[in-house]
Design a protein around this motif. Structure first.
Motif, short mmCIF file in Angstrom:
data_model
loop_
_atom_site.label_atom_id
_atom_site.label_comp_id
_atom_site.label_asym_id
_atom_site.label_seq_id
_atom_site.Cartn_x
_atom_site.Cartn_y
_atom_site.Cartn_z
N LYS A 48 -56.40 72.77 -22.35
CA LYS A 48 -55.88 71.40 -22.42
C LYS A 48 -55.08 71.02 -21.16
CE LYS A 48 -57.51 70.58 -26.50
NZ LYS A 48 -56.67 70.44 -27.70
N PHE A 49 -54.96 71.99 -20.23
CA PHE A 49 -54.20 71.72 -19.01
C PHE A 49 -55.09 72.01 -17.81
CE2 PHE A 49 -51.03 72.87 -15.68
CZ PHE A 49 -50.36 71.66 -15.64
N PRO A 50 -55.79 70.99 -17.28
CA PRO A 50 -56.77 71.18 -16.20
C PRO A 50 -56.18 71.79 -14.93
CG PRO A 50 -56.98 68.99 -17.18
CD PRO A 50 -55.73 69.58 -17.74
N GLY A 51 -54.87 71.60 -14.72
CA GLY A 51 -54.27 72.12 -13.49
C GLY A 51 -53.86 73.58 -13.56
N TYR A 52 -54.21 74.26 -14.66
CA TYR A 52 -53.80 75.65 -14.83
C TYR A 52 -54.39 76.53 -13.72
CZ TYR A 52 -52.51 80.01 -17.14
OH TYR A 52 -51.94 81.22 -17.44
N GLY A 57 -53.57 80.04 -7.52
CA GLY A 57 -54.91 79.95 -6.95
C GLY A 57 -55.95 80.69 -7.76
N ARG A 58 -55.57 81.12 -8.96
CA ARG A 58 -56.50 81.86 -9.82
C ARG A 58 -57.30 80.90 -10.68
NH1 ARG A 58 -54.07 87.53 -11.28
NH2 ARG A 58 -55.48 87.37 -13.05
N LYS A 59 -58.52 81.30 -10.99
CA LYS A 59 -59.36 80.53 -11.90
C LYS A 59 -59.41 81.24 -13.24
CE LYS A 59 -62.25 78.80 -8.12
NZ LYS A 59 -63.62 78.77 -7.55
N LEU A 60 -59.51 80.44 -14.29
CA LEU A 60 -59.52 81.02 -15.64
C LEU A 60 -60.63 82.05 -15.81
CD1 LEU A 60 -58.71 78.09 -18.09
CD2 LEU A 60 -57.42 80.19 -17.75
N ASN A 77 -58.68 80.69 -26.56
CA ASN A 77 -59.07 81.18 -25.24
C ASN A 77 -58.23 82.43 -24.98
OD1 ASN A 77 -59.04 81.61 -22.32
ND2 ASN A 77 -59.92 79.56 -22.10
N PRO A 78 -58.83 83.51 -24.49
CA PRO A 78 -58.04 84.74 -24.25
C PRO A 78 -56.84 84.52 -23.34
CG PRO A 78 -60.39 85.20 -24.04
CD PRO A 78 -60.25 83.71 -24.17
N ALA A 79 -56.87 83.48 -22.49
CA ALA A 79 -55.76 83.22 -21.57
C ALA A 79 -54.62 82.44 -22.22
CB ALA A 79 -56.26 82.46 -20.34
N ASP A 80 -54.82 81.93 -23.44
CA ASP A 80 -53.75 81.21 -24.12
C ASP A 80 -52.54 82.13 -24.30
OD1 ASP A 80 -55.48 79.11 -24.26
OD2 ASP A 80 -55.93 79.33 -26.41
N PHE A 81 -51.36 81.57 -24.13
CA PHE A 81 -50.15 82.41 -24.21
C PHE A 81 -49.20 81.89 -25.29
CE2 PHE A 81 -49.61 79.21 -20.89
CZ PHE A 81 -48.38 78.64 -21.18
N ALA A 82 -48.35 82.79 -25.77
CA ALA A 82 -47.47 82.48 -26.90
C ALA A 82 -46.28 81.63 -26.48
CB ALA A 82 -46.98 83.77 -27.55
N GLY A 127 -39.52 86.55 -7.92
CA GLY A 127 -40.28 87.53 -7.15
C GLY A 127 -41.76 87.20 -7.11
N MET A 128 -42.47 87.79 -6.13
CA MET A 128 -43.91 87.57 -5.99
C MET A 128 -44.68 87.92 -7.27
SD MET A 128 -45.07 86.43 -3.05
CE MET A 128 -44.56 86.18 -1.34
N ASP A 129 -44.15 88.91 -8.01
CA ASP A 129 -44.85 89.35 -9.21
C ASP A 129 -44.78 88.33 -10.34
OD1 ASP A 129 -42.11 89.84 -9.22
OD2 ASP A 129 -42.26 91.44 -10.69
N LEU A 130 -43.98 87.27 -10.19
CA LEU A 130 -43.85 86.26 -11.25
C LEU A 130 -44.76 85.05 -11.04
CD1 LEU A 130 -39.97 86.22 -11.83
CD2 LEU A 130 -41.73 87.50 -13.06
N VAL A 131 -45.45 85.01 -9.89
CA VAL A 131 -46.34 83.86 -9.64
C VAL A 131 -47.33 83.70 -10.77
CG1 VAL A 131 -48.08 82.90 -8.09
CG2 VAL A 131 -46.10 84.08 -7.13
N PHE A 132 -47.97 84.81 -11.15
CA PHE A 132 -48.88 84.80 -12.31
C PHE A 132 -48.56 86.02 -13.17
CE2 PHE A 132 -52.62 85.77 -14.74
CZ PHE A 132 -53.06 84.52 -15.15
#
Length: 401
Positions: A48-52, A57-60, A77-82, A127-132
């Motif tokens: 529901k969020f096209p800009g995800y 720079g990652r694609k679903l 969707n497996p990428a949905d988060f709580a 930190g860099m590790d929090l980008v995704f």
């Protein structure tokens, strides 16, 4: 943090004190059709969020389910988060419209940011590790709750390595700031950290800290000597007496500082630019007597003022040059395993050896002290000592450079 001259935050919010705000934001995301409920859990729907993915720079389709979290077949969707997780036995929980539970990992950051900064603000760090996925998920849920949500700049710092190996407890190369500043001055650590661009990985080593400490001593000794000279002349500062070439140096440093800091906080280039005004100050401090005293004092005052301004912005301005110089000496003595009395005694022995033309002995004393980071400086008024990079580390630095 105070020792490192880090300014205290205005607010240090706790998640547990902001449950109403968190629950309200989740409600808003549900009302806007960007989340769904499953058995007491609430999940954000990334479809529901096209800009995800725009931050990382990652694609679903590139995300592989099950790598970071266990696959939940209840997700659309497996990428949905709580956004909200139902209570598990033995876990803390809070009451909510969806039953007892607790917030997901990401939602509290968005809710507390809104509470104190509003839906749009300038800078978000981490930190860099929090980008995704953390910051990517923050953007999605914040925009889903309020379409006007926006952050102007995302600031992500690089990782710390130890002697070129990643810092980790498992490797046994993990230590705290308190342990570091037990041997090195806190401002030397600050200078070292700012000597690498914040987005780049930074390699921590004794060699690097020694170099930063040595550089810091040089900066403060130069400014201390400048300040002493200005005090002797009542600190007068008549702008019209400053020579053109000195103004060029001052203005260039001012412009370089502004340009570097505007270029994504490029602090390493600032420290490189600092060399010119410091060198000019040292040159003026040792000007031949025949030159105009007024011009020299005015020039020193102009250079010292601009250098002090820059150091203040960088959080490197001490309350007293002499105080921090003494602290740097004390740290150097501690690293060398010596007392000042022992160093002074060695200076007396060396002076006697030189007087007796026992140059081999005097050279040995000087070299022994240099090996542990104590440099002897000879002058017409006698011999003094100052901290320095230990000889072995100097040789190592020459090899790697």
């Amino acid at each position: 943090m105070a020792h490192l001259h880090c300014l205290p935050p205005s607010v240090e919010p706790c998640v547990s004190d902001h449950m109403p705000q968190i629950i309200d934001m989740i409600k808003q995301i549900l009302d806007n059709g960007c989340a769904y409920r499953v058995d007491g859990d609430v999940y954000f729907s990334v479809d529901k969020f096209p800009g995800y993915g725009r931050l990382s720079g990652r694609k679903l389709e590139d995300n592989r389910a099950g790598e970071r979290v266990t696959v939940d077949s209840r997700k659309q969707n497996p990428a949905d988060f709580a956004l909200w997780k139902s209570a598990k036995e033995g876990e803390p929980f809070w009451e909510s419209p969806w039953g007892p539970g607790r917030p997901g990992w990401h939602i509290e950051c968005s809710a507390m940011s809104v509470a104190y900064l509003g839906h749009s603000f300038d800078i978000h760090g981490g930190g860099m590790d929090l980008v995704f996925p953390h910051h990517e998920n923050e953007i999605a849920q914040s925009c889903a709750a309020c379409s006007q949500s926006n952050i102007s700049y995302w600031i992500h710092n690089g990782f710390v390595t130890i002697d070129s190996e990643k810092m980790s407890k498992s490797l046994g190369n993990f230590f705290t700031i308190r342990q570091v500043i037990d041997l090195y001055h806190p401002l030397a650590l600050r200078l070292f950290l700012m000597g690498t661009h914040y987005r780049s990985p930074i390699n921590y080593s004794d060699s690097q800290l020694e170099s930063a400490s040595d550089r810091l001593f040089y900066i403060y000794q130069t400014l201390h000597d400048c300040q002493e000279t200005l005090f002797q002349h009542n600190g007068t500062y008549l702008k019209d007496f400053v020579p053109h070439e000195i103004w060029n140096c001052v203005n260039k440093f001012h412009d370089d500082f502004k340009t570097c800091m505007s270029d994504d906080l490029h602090t390493p280039v600032v420290f490189a630019a600092l060399s010119d005004p410091l060198k000019t100050i040292n040159d003026l401090l040792h000007t031949r007597k025949g030159k105009k005293q007024e011009c020299r004092i005015e020039s020193l005052s102009a250079l010292e003022k601009e250098t002090r301004r820059v150091l203040t912005v960088l959080g490197l301005m001490p309350t007293s040059y002499s105080e921090v110089l003494q602290q740097l000496r004390e740290k150097a003595l501690k690293r060398a395993g010596l007392t000042e009395d022992q160093v002074l005694q060695r200076i007396v022995e060396r002076t006697a050896a030189r007087k007796n033309k026992e140059f081999e002995k005097s050279d040995a004393i000087r070299k022994d002290l240099a090996a542990v980071g104590i440099a002897l400086m000879d002058s017409p008024n006698g011999t003094i000592w100052r901290p320095a990079v230990p000889l072995a580390l100097q040789e190592y630095q020459q090899v790697i450079s």
